[in-house]
Design a protein around this motif. Structure first.
Motif, PDB file in Angstrom:
ATOM      1  N   ALA A   1       0.843  -1.200   0.000  1.00 37.58           N
ATOM      2  CA  ALA A   1       0.000   0.000   0.000  1.00 37.58           C
ATOM      3  C   ALA A   1       0.878   1.251   0.000  1.00 37.58           C
ATOM      4  O   ALA A   1       1.955   1.275   0.607  1.00 37.58           O
ATOM      5  CB  ALA A   1      -0.912  -0.007   1.221  1.00 37.58           C
ATOM      6  N   ASP A   2       0.389   2.298  -0.669  1.00 36.23           N
ATOM      7  CA  ASP A   2       1.233   3.481  -0.899  1.00 36.23           C
ATOM      8  C   ASP A   2       1.612   4.219   0.385  1.00 36.23           C
ATOM      9  O   ASP A   2       2.776   4.557   0.608  1.00 36.23           O
ATOM     10  CB  ASP A   2       0.583   4.435  -1.904  1.00 36.23           C
ATOM     11  N   GLY A   3       0.630   4.482   1.236  1.00 38.15           N
ATOM     12  CA  GLY A   3       0.944   5.232   2.444  1.00 38.15           C
ATOM     13  C   GLY A   3       1.946   4.487   3.320  1.00 38.15           C
ATOM     14  O   GLY A   3       2.928   5.069   3.814  1.00 38.15           O
ATOM     15  N   SER A   4       1.735   3.202   3.496  1.00 39.92           N
ATOM     16  CA  SER A   4       2.628   2.404   4.339  1.00 39.92           C
ATOM     17  C   SER A   4       4.016   2.285   3.727  1.00 39.92           C
ATOM     18  O   SER A   4       5.011   2.119   4.448  1.00 39.92           O
ATOM     19  CB  SER A   4       2.036   1.006   4.540  1.00 39.92           C
TER      20      SER A   4
ATOM     21  N   ASP B   1      -1.224   2.192  -5.418  1.00 40.23           N
ATOM     22  CA  ASP B   1      -1.412   3.627  -5.202  1.00 40.23           C
ATOM     23  C   ASP B   1      -2.884   3.991  -5.325  1.00 40.23           C
ATOM     24  O   ASP B   1      -3.432   4.039  -6.423  1.00 40.23           O
ATOM     25  CB  ASP B   1      -0.569   4.391  -6.247  1.00 40.23           C
ATOM     26  N   ASN B   2      -3.501   4.220  -4.178  1.00 43.15           N
ATOM     27  CA  ASN B   2      -4.858   4.769  -4.185  1.00 43.15           C
ATOM     28  C   ASN B   2      -4.853   6.207  -3.687  1.00 43.15           C
ATOM     29  O   ASN B   2      -5.913   6.798  -3.462  1.00 43.15           O
ATOM     30  CB  ASN B   2      -5.820   3.878  -3.374  1.00 43.15           C
ATOM     31  N   GLY B   3      -3.673   6.755  -3.473  1.00 41.86           N
ATOM     32  CA  GLY B   3      -3.560   8.174  -3.127  1.00 41.86           C
ATOM     33  C   GLY B   3      -4.138   8.549  -1.774  1.00 41.86           C
ATOM     34  O   GLY B   3      -4.351   9.718  -1.484  1.00 41.86           O
ATOM     35  N   ARG B   4      -4.383   7.543  -0.931  1.00 38.01           N
ATOM     36  CA  ARG B   4      -5.031   7.835   0.359  1.00 38.01           C
ATOM     37  C   ARG B   4      -4.554   6.877   1.438  1.00 38.01           C
ATOM     38  O   ARG B   4      -4.000   5.818   1.139  1.00 38.01           O
ATOM     39  CB  ARG B   4      -6.551   7.604   0.260  1.00 38.01           C
ATOM     40  N   TYR B   5      -4.826   7.241   2.648  1.00 35.77           N
ATOM     41  CA  TYR B   5      -4.864   6.288   3.746  1.00 35.77           C
ATOM     42  C   TYR B   5      -6.288   5.724   3.739  1.00 35.77           C
ATOM     43  O   TYR B   5      -7.120   6.027   4.590  1.00 35.77           O
ATOM     44  CB  TYR B   5      -4.612   6.979   5.084  1.00 35.77           C
ATOM     45  N   ALA B   6      -6.570   4.898   2.734  1.00 40.60           N
ATOM     46  CA  ALA B   6      -7.968   4.571   2.437  1.00 40.60           C
ATOM     47  C   ALA B   6      -8.667   3.871   3.589  1.00 40.60           C
ATOM     48  O   ALA B   6      -9.861   4.081   3.817  1.00 40.60           O
ATOM     49  CB  ALA B   6      -8.027   3.698   1.183  1.00 40.60           C
ATOM     50  N   ILE B   7      -7.940   3.058   4.334  1.00 46.37           N
ATOM     51  CA  ILE B   7      -8.612   2.313   5.398  1.00 46.37           C
ATOM     52  C   ILE B   7      -9.156   3.248   6.476  1.00 46.37           C
ATOM     53  O   ILE B   7     -10.074   2.905   7.208  1.00 46.37           O
ATOM     54  CB  ILE B   7      -7.675   1.242   6.004  1.00 46.37           C
TER      55      ILE B   7
HETATM   56 MG   LIG Z   1      -3.278   4.035   0.259  1.00 47.26          MG
END
Ligand SMILES: [Mg+2]
Ligand SMILES: Cc1ncc(C[n+]2csc(CCOP(=O)(O)OP(=O)(O)O)c2C)c(N)n1
Length: 553
Positions: free
Chosen positions: A449-452, A476-482
């Motif tokens: 995951a991107d943020g991690s 890359d979803n550009g977020r801390y989506a969880i």
């Molecule tokens: Mg993310």
């Protein structure tokens, strides 16, 4: 040089200026003698004698990590794959602190890790010099065993005891060594003051690893009779599998028991280590969502926990209990060293003629191999279809792994998966790094995951330097989506300040450029076809590769 240096040590210079014949060398050689052959290191002044000792004990492979969190996670990944600890080399409390979250993950996973932490010389402590800190307290919060070395004469014994403690604690054995803490886990920390490192040993080196009476095989009652009785009782039994009960044979034995007795079988959520793939029984992980797990387990009379803690909700929610098993459920705990043998015995006794089921290979790829956009739902199909044989997967995909990845992987070539043992993010790149060093012939994939990724991204540099066969797929979803769902629950959805703490897009991250800056080649993939092509390039590339998978919503 062999490790039979013990006799020579006292012949070496007494002042230790040449880094030989001193406590530091005793430590490194004792680690090698105890089968610890890799040291993930980030040293400072207090570790320089230990660093200087490395060239005198060449059986130890030092691996530089440019951040202690990488060193700790790499040691975790290495030990998850080998079952043996690696060492870390950390600088005082500051270095240990940076290692802490990934040591926490190792602690939660019951993975053996041996930390060697340099400390100020004894005479220097108390002066409040710039890096002085309360190292024992810090180490004690995450280590199952902590000791401060006091002499070059005994530091080899201390190092052996650290390895023995890590191994015994990881197996789930009782350790009555005075260094054992109540923290649990199998992280052992040896604090080595600089004067112990630089002082020459004058007494003969004791050879005993640790006295045998400090590790006991089994004080507890054998869980076999209770487990067999529960499975025969007609009540609802759940077998929950952890790292020590998730090999091919373990999964097959559990599946046979499921067929013969009607028991539920699950792997722990985000498994520390498990097998999955074609030819193996399909065994689901317990869901991350607590409510789903609670429902799955709501009729369970007896839970047999095989090398895994009781499943509980990761977080509290107002009005909801944290425990996920019904209150009246009886629990049978099986330590790691007994888990596989118990499953085999139970299957032989209760399911002697039952054949294990086997997941089929599916025609892979499907519609996703088009110019259509890559999404959280479809990237896993492309990846699973392309997975080579005998792969190792470091899984820190977080939300991008929650929409079909596991189903797809069930029909991929059999592989080992190493998951988020302790939920401290930033483990994916380090775990992959350590696993690749542990298993040089096997391809390693890091689903990241991107943020991690950003927490321990410097691990890519270590992968390049060590020329490791690791393919990192940045999701890359550009977020801390969880955190979106959590924020919504907290009443913050759509609020601009809150959104600014969850959105990673200002500026957006160019992971191919980041990787290139650390010597790792890469490619961008925005469609299924591009992802497949990038995976092909990764396979054809010697050493690490990074794929920046840009996911559309
Ligand atoms: Mg993310
Ligand atoms: C060390 C640490 N810091 C912060 C968190 C809280 N946290 C959990 S998930 C998460 C964001 C994950 O974002 P990403 O890695 O992009 O995965 P996604 O949710 O987008 O799939 C954060 C900040 C944590 N678990 N551990």
């Amino acid at each position: 040089m062999s490790t039979s240096f013990h006799g020579e040590t006292s012949l070496e210079p007494a002042d230790g200026d040449e880094g030989g014949g001193n406590g530091a060398r005793e430590v490194v050689a004792a680690l090698v003698d105890s089968n610890v052959e890799v040291m993930f290191a980030n040293p400072g002044t207090t570790e320089m004698y230990l660093v200087a000792a490395l060239d005198r004990v060449p059986e130890m492979r030092p691996v530089l990590c440019q951040f202690e969190g990488v060193a700790a996670g790499a040691a975790d990944g290495y030990a998850r794959m080998t079952g043996r600890p690696a060492a870390t080399l950390l600088h005082l409390g500051a270095g240990f602190g940076y290692a802490w979250p990934n040591l926490h993950n190792a602690r939660r996973g019951g993975t053996p890790v041996v930390n060697i932490v340099g400390e100020h010389a004894t005479s220097h402590l108390g002066l409040q010099s710039p890096l002085e800190s309360d190292l024992e307290t810090l180490a004690g919060t995450v280590s199952g065993w902590v000791r401060r070395a006091t002499s070059a004469n005994s530091v080899a014994t201390d190092a052996r005891a650290a390895v023995a403690a890590a191994n015994a604690l990881s197996a789930g054995r009782d350790v009555t060594d005075p260094g054992t803490t109540s923290t649990g886990g199998a992280v052992a920390t040896l604090i080595v003051p600089a004067d112990v490192s630089w002082t020459r040993r004058v007494a003969p080196t004791p050879t005993a690893a640790t006295s045998a009476d400090q590790i006991s095989d089994d004080n507890d009652a054998d869980p076999a009779p209770a487990a067999a009785a529960a499975l025969r009782s007609g009540g609802q039994v759940a077998l929950i599998l952890g790292a020590g009960s998730s090999s091919d044979d373990d999964l097959r034995a559990a599946d046979r028991l499921r067929q013969a007795t009607g028991a539920l079988v699950y792997a722990e959520t985000f498994p520390t280590r498990r097998r999955r793939g074609v030819g193996l029984p399909v065994i689901a992980d317990l869901p991350f969502q607590a409510e789903q797990t609670r429902q799955l387990l709501e009729k369970v009379d007896c839970a047999i926990l095989l090398d895994t803690p009781e499943p509980v909700a990761a977080f509290a929610a107002p009005g909801r209990p944290g425990r996920l098993l019904p209150a009246q459920t009886s629990i049978i705990r099986v330590p790691r060293h007994r888990a596989s043998s118990l499953l085999a015995e139970l299957a032989a006794a209760l399911a002697p003629d039952v054949r294990p089921t086997a997941a089929p290979r599916l025609a892979a790829g499907g519609d996703v191999l088009s110019a259509g956009a890559l999404t959280a739902k479809n990237w896993g199909d492309v990846f699973a279809a392309a997975l080579p044989e005998d792969a190792i997967i470091s899984d820190e995909s977080i939300t991008s792994g929650m929409f079909g990845l596991i189903d797809a992987m069930t029909h991929a070539h059999p592989h080992d998966t190493l998951g988020q043992a302790g939920y401290a993010i930033g483990q994916g790149i380090p775990i992959a790094t350590g696993a690749a060093i542990a298993c040089p012939g096997r391809p390693v994939f890091n689903l990241q995951a991107d943020g991690s990724a950003m927490y321990t991204v410097s691990g890519l540099w270590t992968q390049a330097r060590e020329n490791l066969d690791v393919t990192t797929i940045i999701l890359d979803n550009g977020r801390y989506a969880i955190l979106d769902g959590e924020l919504e629950r907290a009443g913050g959805a759509g609020l601009p300040m809150a959104e600014s703490l969850i959105n990673l897009s200002r500026p957006s991250l160019n992971f191919v450029a980041i990787a290139r800056g650390m010597g790792v080649p890469g490619a961008i993939a925005s469609t299924g076809i591009e992802l497949r092509a990038a995976l092909g390039r990764a396979r054809a590339t010697d050493g690490p590769f990074l794929i920046h998978a840009r996911l559309s919503a």
